[in-house]
Design a protein around this motif. Structure first.
Motif, PDB file in Angstrom:
ATOM      1  N   TYR A  77     -29.949  35.099  -4.948  1.00  0.00           N
ATOM      2  CA  TYR A  77     -28.770  35.478  -5.714  1.00  0.00           C
ATOM      3  C   TYR A  77     -28.083  36.678  -5.067  1.00  0.00           C
ATOM      4  O   TYR A  77     -28.750  37.604  -4.585  1.00  0.00           O
ATOM      5  N   LEU A  78     -26.755  36.669  -5.097  1.00  0.00           N
ATOM      6  CA  LEU A  78     -25.987  37.855  -4.737  1.00  0.00           C
ATOM      7  C   LEU A  78     -25.891  38.722  -5.994  1.00  0.00           C
ATOM      8  O   LEU A  78     -25.322  38.304  -7.007  1.00  0.00           O
ATOM      9  N   TYR A  79     -26.454  39.917  -5.918  1.00  0.00           N
ATOM     10  CA  TYR A  79     -26.519  40.815  -7.074  1.00  0.00           C
ATOM     11  C   TYR A  79     -26.303  42.235  -6.598  1.00  0.00           C
ATOM     12  O   TYR A  79     -27.010  42.709  -5.698  1.00  0.00           O
ATOM     13  N   GLY A  81     -24.224  43.536  -4.661  1.00  0.00           N
ATOM     14  CA  GLY A  81     -23.884  43.687  -3.256  1.00  0.00           C
ATOM     15  C   GLY A  81     -24.958  43.311  -2.260  1.00  0.00           C
ATOM     16  O   GLY A  81     -24.729  43.385  -1.052  1.00  0.00           O
ATOM     17  N   SER A  82     -26.136  42.907  -2.731  1.00  0.00           N
ATOM     18  CA  SER A  82     -27.227  42.492  -1.844  1.00  0.00           C
ATOM     19  C   SER A  82     -27.739  41.118  -2.281  1.00  0.00           C
ATOM     20  O   SER A  82     -27.437  40.637  -3.375  1.00  0.00           O
ATOM     21  N   PHE A  83     -28.521  40.515  -1.412  1.00  0.00           N
ATOM     22  CA  PHE A  83     -29.094  39.210  -1.702  1.00  0.00           C
ATOM     23  C   PHE A  83     -30.556  39.389  -2.111  1.00  0.00           C
ATOM     24  O   PHE A  83     -31.337  40.022  -1.402  1.00  0.00           O
ATOM     25  N   TYR A  84     -30.903  38.833  -3.270  1.00  0.00           N
ATOM     26  CA  TYR A  84     -32.252  38.973  -3.813  1.00  0.00           C
ATOM     27  C   TYR A  84     -32.914  37.599  -3.910  1.00  0.00           C
ATOM     28  O   TYR A  84     -32.308  36.644  -4.403  1.00  0.00           O
ATOM     29  N   MET A  85     -34.144  37.541  -3.453  1.00  0.00           N
ATOM     30  CA  MET A  85     -34.933  36.323  -3.506  1.00  0.00           C
ATOM     31  C   MET A  85     -36.030  36.469  -4.556  1.00  0.00           C
ATOM     32  O   MET A  85     -36.778  37.452  -4.541  1.00  0.00           O
ATOM     33  N   PHE A  86     -36.121  35.502  -5.457  1.00  0.00           N
ATOM     34  CA  PHE A  86     -37.196  35.403  -6.432  1.00  0.00           C
ATOM     35  C   PHE A  86     -38.099  34.255  -5.976  1.00  0.00           C
ATOM     36  O   PHE A  86     -37.634  33.120  -5.822  1.00  0.00           O
ATOM     37  N   ASP A 135     -23.607  41.970 -20.789  1.00  0.00           N
ATOM     38  CA  ASP A 135     -23.562  43.434 -20.684  1.00  0.00           C
ATOM     39  C   ASP A 135     -24.150  43.942 -19.377  1.00  0.00           C
ATOM     40  O   ASP A 135     -24.288  45.150 -19.180  1.00  0.00           O
ATOM     41  N   GLY A 136     -24.511  43.019 -18.475  1.00  0.00           N
ATOM     42  CA  GLY A 136     -25.031  43.403 -17.167  1.00  0.00           C
ATOM     43  C   GLY A 136     -26.530  43.551 -17.091  1.00  0.00           C
ATOM     44  O   GLY A 136     -27.067  43.912 -16.037  1.00  0.00           O
ATOM     45  N   LYS A 161     -32.357  47.648 -13.836  1.00  0.00           N
ATOM     46  CA  LYS A 161     -31.106  47.321 -13.143  1.00  0.00           C
ATOM     47  C   LYS A 161     -31.319  47.090 -11.646  1.00  0.00           C
ATOM     48  O   LYS A 161     -30.613  46.304 -11.016  1.00  0.00           O
ATOM     49  N   ASP A 162     -32.303  47.801 -11.067  1.00  0.00           N
ATOM     50  CA  ASP A 162     -32.551  47.642  -9.636  1.00  0.00           C
ATOM     51  C   ASP A 162     -33.520  46.494  -9.337  1.00  0.00           C
ATOM     52  O   ASP A 162     -33.902  46.283  -8.185  1.00  0.00           O
ATOM     53  N   LEU A 163     -33.928  45.763 -10.351  1.00  0.00           N
ATOM     54  CA  LEU A 163     -34.815  44.600 -10.234  1.00  0.00           C
ATOM     55  C   LEU A 163     -36.212  44.954  -9.724  1.00  0.00           C
ATOM     56  O   LEU A 163     -36.968  44.064  -9.327  1.00  0.00           O
ATOM     57  N   ARG A 164     -36.575  46.203  -9.787  1.00  0.00           N
ATOM     58  CA  ARG A 164     -37.847  46.624  -9.204  1.00  0.00           C
ATOM     59  C   ARG A 164     -39.027  46.526 -10.168  1.00  0.00           C
ATOM     60  O   ARG A 164     -40.180  46.515  -9.735  1.00  0.00           O
ATOM     61  N   SER A 165     -38.758  46.448 -11.472  1.00  0.00           N
ATOM     62  CA  SER A 165     -39.877  46.430 -12.412  1.00  0.00           C
ATOM     63  C   SER A 165     -39.435  45.862 -13.751  1.00  0.00           C
ATOM     64  O   SER A 165     -38.238  45.832 -14.068  1.00  0.00           O
ATOM     65  N   PRO A 166     -40.396  45.422 -14.571  1.00  0.00           N
ATOM     66  CA  PRO A 166     -40.069  44.958 -15.923  1.00  0.00           C
ATOM     67  C   PRO A 166     -39.538  46.106 -16.775  1.00  0.00           C
ATOM     68  O   PRO A 166     -39.902  47.257 -16.590  1.00  0.00           O
ATOM     69  N   ASP A 167     -38.704  45.762 -17.744  1.00  0.00           N
ATOM     70  CA  ASP A 167     -38.182  46.733 -18.692  1.00  0.00           C
ATOM     71  C   ASP A 167     -38.489  46.231 -20.099  1.00  0.00           C
ATOM     72  O   ASP A 167     -37.604  45.910 -20.878  1.00  0.00           O
ATOM     73  N   GLY A 168     -39.773  46.116 -20.388  1.00  0.00           N
ATOM     74  CA  GLY A 168     -40.219  45.592 -21.667  1.00  0.00           C
ATOM     75  C   GLY A 168     -41.293  44.542 -21.472  1.00  0.00           C
ATOM     76  O   GLY A 168     -41.751  44.295 -20.359  1.00  0.00           O
ATOM     77  N   GLU A 169     -41.693  43.929 -22.577  1.00  0.00           N
ATOM     78  CA  GLU A 169     -42.746  42.921 -22.558  1.00  0.00           C
ATOM     79  C   GLU A 169     -42.150  41.521 -22.493  1.00  0.00           C
ATOM     80  O   GLU A 169     -41.011  41.301 -22.919  1.00  0.00           O
TER      81      GLU A 169
END
Length: 288
Positions: A77-79, A81-86, A135-136, A161-169
């Motif tokens: 995904y383009l997110y 400004g960068s490309f992220y692979m899951f 809401d982003g 927001k930076d996709l680096r870690s979970p933000d909740g359960e």
């Protein structure tokens, strides 16, 4: 150049780059897909979905990377400004997990953004897919595997927001047996596989996902009654695709036509990507 029928691939995913009129094809590309050691992920690109250049090495693991097998189902995904692979990964004695990687270019090289995956460390998980709320807020939808829970679960977890870690359960969205079209894989277990979020013209959320059906690997559609990712989710009576093909995702061609890509048949080494036109009718999706 290679034709689509010449590329062995599972779990195909298309990233459409309108600026360069280029489609990028990712997927599970290791020859020995079920065992180790794994090699990485390759990517192909095309201007017409028929003739492809590649393969190009999109991801090769660093020397100290934790996983050595089952490199499965990359989505890009383009997110921000960068490309992220899951993508999904596995090692002996460690649970299968989704990890997030990053690159400046769709061709890679993709590198991990954290040492650890974002799925729970003691859950057998796979097939993370990105959804960004209005809401982003980024969410990852993923599967808690039938290997561990018998009745596979579809889950979602909010990410930072930076996709680096979970933000909740994690939140459980539904279990595979809740859909009217699913059949047990082996008489006792139900599979959840390959989630992909699509927003229809009414701004409702539809979730494509795969499981076992009457004729093998099957794709169904779930709908969020609330319009947001946590649901509750209801299931359409009939599957979208039921002819032994699955792990689908949707994309638009450069002429605007909506397309579904899946792999079929679901047996190695014969699996190939196919591209099927889809139409949206009365808020749902139908093959043309």
């Amino acid at each position: 150049m290679l034709t689509t029928s010449e590329i062995r691939i599972r779990d195909p995913f298309i990233l459409s780059d309108a600026s360069n009129h280029t489609y990028f094809l990712y997927g599970t590309t290791d020859e020995n897909v079920w065992e180790g050691p794994a090699t990485g992920f390759d990517v192909y690109h095309s201007s017409d979905l028929e003739q492809w250049e590649g393969p190009f090495p999109a991801f090769r693991p660093e020397a100290d990377f934790w996983a050595d097998r089952h490199y499965w189902a990359p989505e890009v995904y383009l997110y921000e400004g960068s490309f992220y692979m899951f993508a999904s990964f596995k090692a002996e004695g460690k649970c299968r997990a989704t990890q997030i990687l990053k690159a400046d270019n769709p061709l890679g090289p993709f590198v991990t953004i954290t040492e650890a995956p974002v799925t729970p460390i003691d859950w057998e998980c796979l097939d993370g897919t990105l959804h960004v709320d209005q809401d982003g807020t980024p969410w990852m939808i993923f599967c808690h595997e039938w290997l561990q829970v018998q009745d596979g679960k579809m889950c979602a977890i909010r990410l930072t927001k930076d996709l680096r870690s979970p933000d909740g359960e994690p939140v459980i969205l539904f279990q595979a047996s809740e859909a009217p079209w699913t059949k047990t894989w082996d008489g006792t277990t139900y599979v959840t596989d390959g989630p992909f979020i699509y927003k229809n013209q009414q701004e409702e959320l539809l979730l494509l996902w795969s499981s076992g059906g009457e004729k093998g690997y099957t794709i169904g559609i779930a709908r969020s009654a609330s319009g947001n990712v946590v649901g509750p989710w209801t299931h359409e009576e009939l599957p979208l695709y039921a002819e032994d093909g699955g792990h689908g995702m949707l994309f638009h061609k450069f002429d605007g036509e909506l397309m579904l890509t899946i792999h079929t048949p679901n047996n190695s080494p014969n699996e190939r990507a196919i591209f099927l036109p889809v139409t949206e009718r009365e808020g749902s999706l139908k093959l043309k």
